[in-house]
Design a protein around this motif. Structure first.
Motif: not given
Ligand SMILES: Cc1ncc(COP(=O)(O)O)c(C=O)c1O
Lengths: 454, 86
Positions: A3-4, A6-7, A9-12, A14, A362, B25-30, B32-33, B54
């Motif tokens: 499994k990868r 985990y971090e 989820p993040y959304l920003r 721009l 991030h 901008s989002t990350n790997d997890t974002g 995927e979702i 994960f």
């Protein structure tokens, strides 16, 4: 397939607006060690939160100050400002380095004696000294720095009835061109109160006026203000010599030198704007040396009572993320296990906070709350940190000054404090408090005790 | 739950919403979702899929997914009416 990692989820969003010409500054690396000791191991052994002090940093900072002043002025004596951090282990390091003690209460005074400071190397400052306090300090040969006339009269009475002599100094306040003007302590220079106090002391055969003292403010961003202060103290000392043929043995320029912390609302980082120890030393020594004190044997000794600049950098607070939440307006909030109960200085500093484990690139803006169920408990109103999770550890920097004395026992207990010695050994120097610590001070009236549980 | 049409997302987590012109901008997890949303998966299905992908626990996933969906709704990437519904 494994499994990868985990971090969350993040959304920003721009924003294509104006760029920030200073760039966004993140503390680049996680802080996983202090003086070579893993943060994780300290927290596993001593719990979270936990204060950490670095003996190595204390000694280095102290020696740098002594070098800065000692290379510019022939007679310098440091006096450790107890109120800044009066943990005995900390005080003893300063005393080992050659520092005297500067205290502002009988409680601090007794701590200094307990730490082995001879009575004649204790400076007793502050507006609150009872008759008993004064008597005790005089008997010990301490330097009494007088704050107001009531104290002067009280001391005079004690000396007469007990047939004692006292070595005294006057605290002088003055306009040094910086705001706010600290005029509540001591005698004002400009309006003549200072000179009046001088004449009153000189008329007392049992008082020997040995010094002049000032402490012009704290976190002073102007080294030049110290030159103004030193000039005024020198003028006063020379006026005393002319009028009374009496030599002032020392000038005490107090403390107030800034530490590298960033003040709230400051555009630039604290460490980028504060004067260096050399700047302060140059301003003070330069000013004194310009005065006609005569042969160098006649020069007054320079006393300094620097507090925060000598200890802030050596202190760290380790803590843990309790929870994360989203506020009504969409902002991210992170709740830590330490708050304003332990970080009194977060009321005026934007403390630097580093994660204590690896993280991705991030970052997100967030408000950092403490654990108290009280609205005032905000550690940082807006800080950009990596994607923290519950249980993550952080290190708060530059917390050595005032926090371990002004901390409050409110809702939570005070935590363990450890010292990392110069060989990297960790020592517990103050045990955490618990419910017993508190209850041991309380008394329940018998009639309430009798009805317990009824 | 319906994700707005034509949401573009790049390999390195750059997300563009042509309906509003906003970019994120989002990350790997974002990433995927968003991909799972585009496949039409519902919240429970997304959780199942994520759990397989994960190394973390279900409680963290659930909490973080709810927060992420809230943010998507907030930015009108998810259809506002469906963002909060189960
Ligand atoms: C008389 C006196 N000396 C020294 C200090 C130490 O000040 P700082 O920590 O700003 O150096 C203080 C602090 O308020 C003080 O009142």
């Amino acid at each position: 397939m494994s499994k990868r990692t985990y971090e969350r989820p993040y959304l920003r969003k721009l924003n294509a607006g104006l760029g920030n010409k200073f760039g966004t500054r993140h503390s680049q690396l996680p802080v996983t060690e202090i003086d070579g000791v893993p943060v994780a191991s300290i927290m596993e052994e001593y719990g979270s939160p936990c204060f950490v002090l670095s003996e190595q940093t204390i000694r280095q900072t102290y020696r740098n100050a002594v070098r800065a002043f000692g290379t510019r002025y022939p007679k310098v004596q440091m006096a450790w400002s107890y109120k800044t951090n009066y943990l005995n282990a900390v005080c003893r390091i300063f005393h080992e380095e050659g520092s005297w003690a500067e205290v502002v209460s009988i409680f601090e005074y007794r701590k200094a004696l307990g730490n082995g400071v001879p009575g004649n190397q204790i400076i007793f400052n502050g507006p609150d000294k009872s008759a008993d306090d004064l008597r005790f300090a005089v008997q010990n040969g301490s330097l009494i720095h007088m704050d107001h006339l009531d104290e002067l009269y009280q001391l005079s009475e004690i000396l007469a009835t007990e047939d004692l002599k006292a070595r005294v100094a006057l605290r002088i306040n003055m306009d040094t061109g910086v705001y706010p003007l600290w005029d509540r302590f001591g005698f004002n220079y400009e309006n003549g109160s200072a000179w009046t106090a001088v004449t009153k002391v000189m008329a007392q055969p049992r008082m020997q006026l040995v010094g002049l003292h000032c402490h012009i403010g704290t976190y002073m961003l102007s080294a030049q203000a110290y030159a103004v202060a030193a000039n005024k103290l020198c003028d006063l000392a020379l006026e005393i010599r002319n009028q009374y043929q009496h030599r002032i043995e020392y000038l005490d320029l107090g403390g107030g030198f800034a530490s590298g912390n960033t003040l709230k609302g400051s555009y630039l980082q604290g460490s980028d704007v504060i004067p260096t120890m050399d700047d302060y030393a140059e301003a003070i020594s330069g000013a004194i040396l310009q005065h006609p004190f005569g042969m160098s044997g006649e020069l007054p000794t320079l006393f300094l009572e620097s507090g925060r600049a000598l200890i802030d950098d050596a202190g760290y607070l380790l803590g843990t993320v309790l929870a994360l939440k989203r506020l009504g307006d969409g902002r991210r909030a992170t709740i830590m296990d330490f708050g304003v109960n332990l970080l009194f200085t977060s009321f005026w500093y934007e403390h630097r906070i580093s994660p204590a484990q690896d993280y991705s690139s991030h970052h997100e803006d967030m408000v950092l709350y403490g654990p108290l169920c009280m609205n005032i408990d905000v550690v940082r109103e807006n800080v950009s940190l990596p994607l923290l999770q519950k249980g993550d550890r952080v290190v708060v920097h530059r917390v050595g000054a005032y926090n371990m004395t002004q901390w409050m026992q409110f809702i939570q207990m005070r935590p363990n404090v450890v010292l990392i010695d110069t060989r990297g050994q960790v020592h517990l120097i103050r045990r955490k408090e618990d419910v017993q610590t508190l209850n041991s001070q309380e008394l329940t009236p018998a009639y309430l005790e009798a009805n317990k549980g009824s | 739950m319906k994700i707005s049409q034509n949401i573009a997302i790049s390999e390195n987590g750059f997300l563009f919403n042509p309906a509003t012109g906003d970019s994120f901008s989002t990350n790997d997890t974002g990433k995927e979702i968003v991909r799972l949303l585009q496949e039409g998966k519902n919240q429970a299905q997304i959780l199942d899929a994520m759990e397989g992908l994960f190394a973390t626990d279900r409680a963290s996933l659930e909490k973080d997914l709810a927060d992420f969906l809230y943010m998507l709704g907030n930015y009108r990437i998810l259809d506002a009416n469906t963002a909060q519904s189960r």
